[in-house]
Design an enzyme around this catalytic site. Structure first.
Site, PDB file in Angstrom:
ATOM      1  N   CYS A 181      51.985  12.938  29.521  1.00  0.00           N
ATOM      2  CA  CYS A 181      51.100  14.042  29.909  1.00  0.00           C
ATOM      3  C   CYS A 181      50.076  14.339  28.817  1.00  0.00           C
ATOM      4  CB  CYS A 181      51.935  15.286  30.188  1.00  0.00           C
ATOM      5  SG  CYS A 181      50.955  16.777  30.433  1.00  0.00           S
ATOM      6  N   TYR A 189      41.259  12.732  36.577  1.00  0.00           N
ATOM      7  CA  TYR A 189      42.119  13.098  37.702  1.00  0.00           C
ATOM      8  C   TYR A 189      41.320  13.378  38.965  1.00  0.00           C
ATOM      9  CZ  TYR A 189      46.414  13.319  34.959  1.00  0.00           C
ATOM     10  OH  TYR A 189      47.507  12.988  34.203  1.00  0.00           O
TER      11      TYR A 189
END
Length: 488
Positions: free
Chosen positions: A63, A192
């Site tokens: 992450c 993203y």
């Protein structure tokens, strides 16, 4: 049962289910997540107390947001007062799992799922448990999960616990500029939008925005060593974690493939230089990042990776090559600016205070390393030993002894500790990051001291070393061996 990285392929419904609470029914897009545990740190009513050994920072190597938090923590030396827990790189249907720990249970929180800490924070919580998360180890509850802001909180709210000579990652004069660039990076250098696109128009829009942002940064970094000038700031932490993932994954699997990172000379050199800074290098786990994006079940579903295959690249050997970017700086020998130190313990003028400093910043971490029972704990105290050695080395390059021109009681304490480290702790505690003689200031210092009569008895620690090996349990030293080296 241990989670396998290769699990049966599941349909796109898994991806939709994972992000169901962020799906915007009007636009069809996946919106940014909301952070429900948003208490601030401070001494006002309703704020989280700033307290040593109270909190645990949970991260996951894949992450980018949790990567920012743990890098900031390490740069500031806050792992002395905030412990670190690590989730595995794959989610299961309920969320993040402590799959890398013994028994798949976090050794401090005693939980298998991070979601359990979220439910302790709010029993009605039905959202997606995310990383990074700061957990109160007293209650076992998540108390803070604002992914974009945790690094800033560590800088501004935890300053009393920063290590000596900690870097100034958020200088007062540059804060508006740092905030502006951090927002730009978080919103525009955001692959993203493409990687999680559910229609062509969203993908196309994200694609144009992404590469427009990279073009702007490529030009800026042609004349700036770092985003905000000569030194690393919070903006660079935000940018680096995005660029290294572009290199490892986004270009291949998110479809942001107009260019590779290495096709941008300035961005590529910049990424390599930042990667070589110890805190970034230590917590940028390239293979774990790759596995997370390419083998996570929900990512495989989105990418159509039916057979669980990983890309055969990229070649990362160039990441450690010199960059030459120091030519852009007015201070080419330093990448971090140092905060002005005013705390009395770090004045290094009083023998009693210096003994306290050594006990707190070197001997205690050594003792805690020797008692470590899990990997993240060993790494935590090893990091702090390195911090202290680096500070001592810099100081002893400028002066012959700890407090100036004459040896005092703290020098004897340090000299004994350095000898014990190289002969005993390095091996028994697995602290093999370096020998003390690898630090030039410490090496010359020890040579100077061992020529003085009152320090010569310290040189022979053979009996102490033998006692340390013989003192291990039968499980730790089943044949009762004593290492002969190192050579004197």
């Amino acid at each position: 049962k241990l989670m396998s990285y290769i699990v049966p392929f599941q349909s796109i419904a898994l991806f939709e289910q994972t992000f169901r609470q962020q799906l915007n029914p009007k636009s069809g897009k996946i919106d940014e997540r909301e952070f429900v545990f948003n208490q601030k740190f401070g001494d006002r009513e309703g704020q989280l107390t700033v307290e040593a050994d109270r909190y645990r920072l949970i991260w996951m190597p894949g992450c980018p947001h949790s990567n920012k938090a743990v890098i900031t923590l390490r740069l500031l030396g806050l792992d002395r007062v905030i412990s670190v827990g690590e989730c595995g790189v794959l989610r299961d249907p309920r969320g993040w799992v402590f799959s890398e720990d013994l028994g798949q249970v976090d050794p401090v929180l005693k939980i298998h799922y991070l979601d359990d800490a979220y439910l302790k924070g709010d029993p009605t919580f039905t959202g997606r448990s995310t990383v990074p998360a700061i957990v109160d180890t007293v209650s076992g509850a998540v108390v803070q999960n604002e992914a974009w802001d945790i690094p800033r909180y560590l800088v501004t709210d935890w300053q009393a616990f920063h290590k000596p000579a900690a870097p100034d990652l958020y200088p007062e004069a540059l804060r508006p500029e740092i905030d502006q660039w951090s927002r730009f990076i978080n919103h525009r250098v955001n692959a993203y939008t493409c990687g999680f696109a559910r229609d062509q128009a969203t993908y196309d829009q994200g694609y144009q925005s992404y590469f427009s942002a990279l073009d702007e940064l490529e030009e800026r970094l042609s004349h700036n060593r770092f985003v905000n000038g000569d030194y690393i700031s919070l903006s660079d932490i935000h940018l680096f974690v995005a660029l290294i993932r572009f290199h490892i994954n986004y270009h291949l699997v998110f479809g942001v493939n107009q260019k590779r990172l290495q096709d941008y000379p300035n961005l590529w050199g910049y990424t390599r230089e930042v990667y070589q800074i110890p805190a970034f290098y230590q917590y940028t786990k390239l293979e774990a990042i790759k596995r997370h994006y390419q083998l996570s079940p929900h990512m495989r579903a989105k990418q159509g990776n039916v057979y669980g295959l990983q890309g055969t690249g990229p070649d990362n050997r160039d990441l450690l090559k010199p960059t030459g970017r120091e030519r852009l700086s007015a201070d080419p020998d330093h990448v971090l600016s140092v905060q002005t130190e005013t705390r009395p313990l770090f004045a290094h003028t009083d023998p009693a205070a210096e003994v306290s400093y050594l006990n707190q910043f070197l001997l205690e971490p050594l003792n805690r390393a020797g008692k470590a029972r899990w990997q993240t704990e060993l790494e935590r105290w090893s990091n702090l030993c390195q911090d202290c050695f680096e500070e001592l080395n810099e100081r002893l390059l400028q002066r012959p002894y700890l407090l100036g021109g004459a040896a005092t009681a703290p020098d004897l304490l340090l000299f004994k500790t350095l000898k014990r480290f190289d002969q005993i702790y390095y091996y028994l505690y697995r602290l093999n990051f370096a020998k003390t003689t690898d630090y030039p200031g410490l090496a010359v210092y020890q040579q100077r001291l061992q020529e003085q009569p009152e320090f010569k008895p310290v040189l022979d620690i053979g009996a102490e070393k033998a006692a340390a090996f013989h003192g291990l349990s039968p499980e730790q030293n089943p044949y009762d061996l004593v290492f002969q080296g190192p050579a004197k």
